[in-house]
Design a protein around this motif. Sequence first.
Motif: not given
Length: 395
Positions: A93, A262, A273
């Motif tokens: 992320l 991610g 996200d």
Amino acid sequence: MTPNEDWREIGGPDALDAIIPPSTSSGAIPWLQPLRTRAVLGLTPVVAPAVLFVPIGAVLGPSFTNVLSPTALGYLDAVVAVALAVLGVFAGLALDLRGERNRRIFTAASVEAIVTLLAVGGAFLVLLASWNLPLVLPSALVALTLGLCASVSSAGGADDTSPTHAIAAGIADLDDVLPILVSGVLVVMLGSATPVPIWSAVAWLFRTIVLGIAVGTAGWLLFERAHSRAERNVFIAGVVALIGGTSSFLSLSPLLAGLMAGLLWVWLPGQADRVVRSDLQRVQHPLIVVLLLVAGASCEFSREAVWLTGPLVLFRLTGKLMGGWLAMRVQGLVNASELGLHLIAPGLLGIAVALHLLQAVRTPGMAAVLTAVVAATLASEALALVLRPTQETLP
């Protein structure tokens, strides 16, 4: 990509740090000043849990009271795999390469990680050849493992708000991408009963990447269309558990599979996200606690571990200073000679990588490596407190 404000390794900031007011005293010794303004004797919130839970795990482990017996630790392997998948998801992320500045920071982070890995791994390769320690494992794999664990950094817990620290925080967020990729190859090589050619290990690396993308896509189709927040929470938890459990069952890397999931959620349309980051923070704290308890219980205090710890701290410090200097020269992001000092704080990912590799190959040699990494993590955090940057110049 923004500087790490959420302390993604532990799922959120330390509440005590928000309560304790900053000190205005100017008479204190500069490097002791953080002890007056931050929780847990000045340690960053990222590493503070390790100071508490790793010793507790060591006391409860087989080496002492045996409350966490080898059988109990075996049952906790599945929980550790999920915790590793969560750490990988947060690493993915953070990897948002949209924008020139973001790509420059990622390049700088990769340069810094490579320099540290090569410096630590090369130094240990020479050292282990001269010591001839009975680690059972090949010296090259041990040196590579120590280099991987040393190459990660964490700058998210510092209270420095300078522009240079913002850059350093971005570099520290992204310098774990390369170690996670390399660990995906290393876990296959260590976990195989027979020697694995490098090309075969790389093929397994691609299988791990495909696994993370496939499960991440399935999860995105589910929780993007969830009818309620509770339903979405169930989907996200199930997807992360599937990533961790499947990777562990196939002897792959949950960290790498989580990283790819991610990264996929960052690039896919919608708010995947953001919702994943928000919802996973609710379960990340207890998972990290379990991971640290298991890491402490898995430590075995031996002569080999003691011999590895001191050089690891020294080589990591040297590698970070060299890597920070070279990253600054290559990218020109900041004109600060002390950039490397911002990267000394190790965070928890090095412990997670070492524990993951111990699960792949349970030998006394790898247990000594884990013990050395845990001790070096705490020692490096103390160094980060002492060697706090004092002056900076910006472009």
